[in-house]
Design a protein around this motif. Structure first.
Motif, mmCIF file in Angstrom:
data_model
loop_
_atom_site.group_PDB
_atom_site.id
_atom_site.type_symbol
_atom_site.label_atom_id
_atom_site.label_comp_id
_atom_site.label_asym_id
_atom_site.label_seq_id
_atom_site.Cartn_x
_atom_site.Cartn_y
_atom_site.Cartn_z
ATOM 1 N N THR A 9 3.947 -5.701 -3.788
ATOM 2 C CA THR A 9 2.496 -6.224 -3.726
ATOM 3 C C THR A 9 2.305 -7.553 -3.743
ATOM 4 O O THR A 9 1.125 -8.084 -3.439
ATOM 5 C CB THR A 9 1.599 -5.236 -4.808
ATOM 6 O OG1 THR A 9 2.246 -5.467 -6.220
ATOM 7 C CG2 THR A 9 1.655 -3.749 -4.543
ATOM 8 N N CYS A 35 -1.457 0.861 -4.357
ATOM 9 C CA CYS A 35 -0.735 -0.687 -3.927
ATOM 10 C C CYS A 35 -2.012 -1.364 -3.236
ATOM 11 O O CYS A 35 -2.100 -2.588 -3.581
ATOM 12 C CB CYS A 35 0.288 -0.459 -3.041
ATOM 13 S SG CYS A 35 1.884 0.041 -3.580
ATOM 14 N N GLN A 37 -5.194 -1.157 -3.922
ATOM 15 C CA GLN A 37 -6.004 -1.687 -4.964
ATOM 16 C C GLN A 37 -5.267 -3.018 -5.965
ATOM 17 O O GLN A 37 -5.680 -4.179 -6.129
ATOM 18 C CB GLN A 37 -6.176 -0.730 -6.148
ATOM 19 C CG GLN A 37 -7.069 -1.163 -7.521
ATOM 20 C CD GLN A 37 -8.454 -1.567 -7.046
ATOM 21 O OE1 GLN A 37 -8.904 -0.868 -6.055
ATOM 22 N NE2 GLN A 37 -9.189 -2.056 -7.827
ATOM 23 N N GLU A 38 -3.806 -2.783 -6.201
ATOM 24 C CA GLU A 38 -3.171 -3.906 -6.646
ATOM 25 C C GLU A 38 -3.292 -5.141 -5.804
ATOM 26 O O GLU A 38 -3.414 -6.412 -6.398
ATOM 27 C CB GLU A 38 -1.748 -3.653 -7.056
ATOM 28 C CG GLU A 38 -0.894 -4.563 -7.908
ATOM 29 C CD GLU A 38 0.236 -3.959 -8.442
ATOM 30 O OE1 GLU A 38 1.115 -4.645 -8.548
ATOM 31 O OE2 GLU A 38 0.359 -2.654 -8.357
ATOM 32 N N GLU A 41 -6.541 -6.815 -6.020
ATOM 33 C CA GLU A 41 -6.706 -7.571 -7.354
ATOM 34 C C GLU A 41 -5.985 -8.935 -7.671
ATOM 35 O O GLU A 41 -6.436 -10.096 -7.991
ATOM 36 C CB GLU A 41 -6.313 -6.447 -8.570
ATOM 37 C CG GLU A 41 -7.390 -5.449 -8.960
ATOM 38 C CD GLU A 41 -6.973 -4.360 -9.621
ATOM 39 O OE1 GLU A 41 -5.608 -4.448 -9.927
ATOM 40 O OE2 GLU A 41 -7.782 -3.469 -9.973
ATOM 41 N N SER A 138 4.048 -6.072 -14.089
ATOM 42 C CA SER A 138 3.513 -4.752 -14.221
ATOM 43 C C SER A 138 2.088 -4.862 -14.401
ATOM 44 O O SER A 138 1.561 -5.615 -15.150
ATOM 45 C CB SER A 138 4.119 -3.889 -15.210
ATOM 46 O OG SER A 138 3.529 -2.776 -15.180
ATOM 47 N N THR A 139 1.343 -4.222 -13.464
ATOM 48 C CA THR A 139 -0.219 -4.073 -13.570
ATOM 49 C C THR A 139 -0.729 -3.035 -13.975
ATOM 50 O O THR A 139 -0.182 -1.698 -13.641
ATOM 51 C CB THR A 139 -0.578 -4.398 -12.133
ATOM 52 O OG1 THR A 139 -0.059 -5.797 -11.674
ATOM 53 C CG2 THR A 139 -2.251 -4.433 -12.166
ATOM 54 N N LYS A 141 -4.804 -1.173 -15.075
ATOM 55 C CA LYS A 141 -6.292 -1.258 -14.775
ATOM 56 C C LYS A 141 -7.143 -0.289 -15.554
ATOM 57 O O LYS A 141 -6.535 0.768 -16.098
ATOM 58 C CB LYS A 141 -6.559 -1.113 -13.421
ATOM 59 C CG LYS A 141 -8.182 -1.403 -13.007
ATOM 60 C CD LYS A 141 -8.106 -1.233 -11.644
ATOM 61 C CE LYS A 141 -9.740 -1.678 -11.054
ATOM 62 N NZ LYS A 141 -10.587 -1.026 -11.733
ATOM 63 N N THR A 149 -8.125 -6.017 -15.296
ATOM 64 C CA THR A 149 -6.539 -5.798 -14.869
ATOM 65 C C THR A 149 -5.905 -6.635 -16.085
ATOM 66 O O THR A 149 -6.037 -7.618 -16.273
ATOM 67 C CB THR A 149 -6.366 -6.430 -13.471
ATOM 68 O OG1 THR A 149 -7.183 -5.484 -12.502
ATOM 69 C CG2 THR A 149 -4.829 -6.123 -12.978
ATOM 70 N N VAL A 151 -1.640 -7.799 -16.471
ATOM 71 C CA VAL A 151 -0.574 -7.825 -15.949
ATOM 72 C C VAL A 151 0.774 -8.507 -17.037
ATOM 73 O O VAL A 151 0.392 -9.459 -17.864
ATOM 74 C CB VAL A 151 -0.594 -9.015 -14.725
ATOM 75 C CG1 VAL A 151 0.799 -9.225 -14.189
ATOM 76 C CG2 VAL A 151 -1.416 -8.557 -13.812
#
Length: 237
Positions: A9, A35, A37-38, A41, A138-139, A141, A149, A151
């Motif tokens: 991503t 994925c 959405q990530e 963002e 690593s994300t 939300k 968000t 991270v």
């Protein structure tokens, strides 16, 4: 699709994936909303970082660039690629490309150097960029309002909080970020405005045992501990 595709991503968000692998990941996105959405963002975060540091180019930049191009070789010699590197080194190379690409967004191609130097704002943005493009990033939300968000990178020992669209505050109030877990509640700092309904990224050290990130409305100078219920809460696990 293999689990490895989910790790692309960050690189895909900044166009740092080889064409063949990008095509495979694009097909993967059609059936993987998480994925998708990530990627959205991370692209938004990269654009915000670039806009935050964009500066007008110096008047002689174009002339200096064209002069340099005139005596700089544009392509290296073509050589055979050894196959013994394997997927591990390939992935490292991809993430290196991702970091370079986000770095270009952050510092624009509008400055004469990508070295953050001694400028605190540039160093801060470079550190945020390093977390967003870390191989182990690593994300998470928020499940409620706020579109926040988080991270984290345990390898870097850092956490980045990207908060947006939070409710307007009363005068004398500020949003404060809290890292919550077995080791207690730690302040990660205040959210600084970055335009209407937007705030600048918050970068902080990542204490052990942290499993949640909360945001509360505190007095403008901040509080040693939360004084009101969280406006936003993000679960990291």
């Amino acid at each position: 699709m293999t689990a490895e595709l989910h790790t692309l991503t960050g690189a895909y968000a900044v166009d740092a994936v080889p064409e063949e692998e990008a095509a495979a990941f694009k097909r993967h996105l059609r059936g993987c909303p998480a994925c998708g959405q990530e990627v959205r963002e991370l692209r938004e975060a990269a654009a915000r970082l670039g806009a935050a540091l964009a500066t007008p180019p110096p008047p002689r930049l174009r002339e200096a660039t064209l002069t340099e191009v005139a005596h700089t070789r544009q392509w290296p010699p073509l050589v055979a690629v050894a196959r013994r590197d394997g997927p591990v080194k390939t992935r490292i190379a991809l993430w290196g490309a991702a970091a370079a690409a986000v770095g270009a967004l952050v510092f624009g191609l509008v400055t004469t150097t990508t070295d953050p130097g001694t400028d605190p704002a540039q160093r801060q943005l470079a550190s945020v960029n390093a977390v967003l493009t870390a191989p182990d990033a690593s994300t998470a939300k928020s499940a409620e309002r706020g579109n926040t968000t988080v991270v984290t990178s345990h390898g870097k020992g850092k956490i980045v909080v990207l908060a947006g669209d939070l409710p307007p505050l009363a005068p004398g109030k500020a949003y404060q970020v809290w890292l919550i877990g077995k080791s207690g509640v730690h302040s990660a700092g205040l959210l600084a405005p970055d335009g209407p309904h937007r705030t600048r990224p918050v970068l902080a050290d990542l204490p052990g045992g942290i499993d949640r990130v909360g945001i509360t409305a505190e007095p403008a100078g901040g509080s040693p501990a939360p004084t009101v219920p969280a406006v936003v809460m993000v679960d990291l696990v």
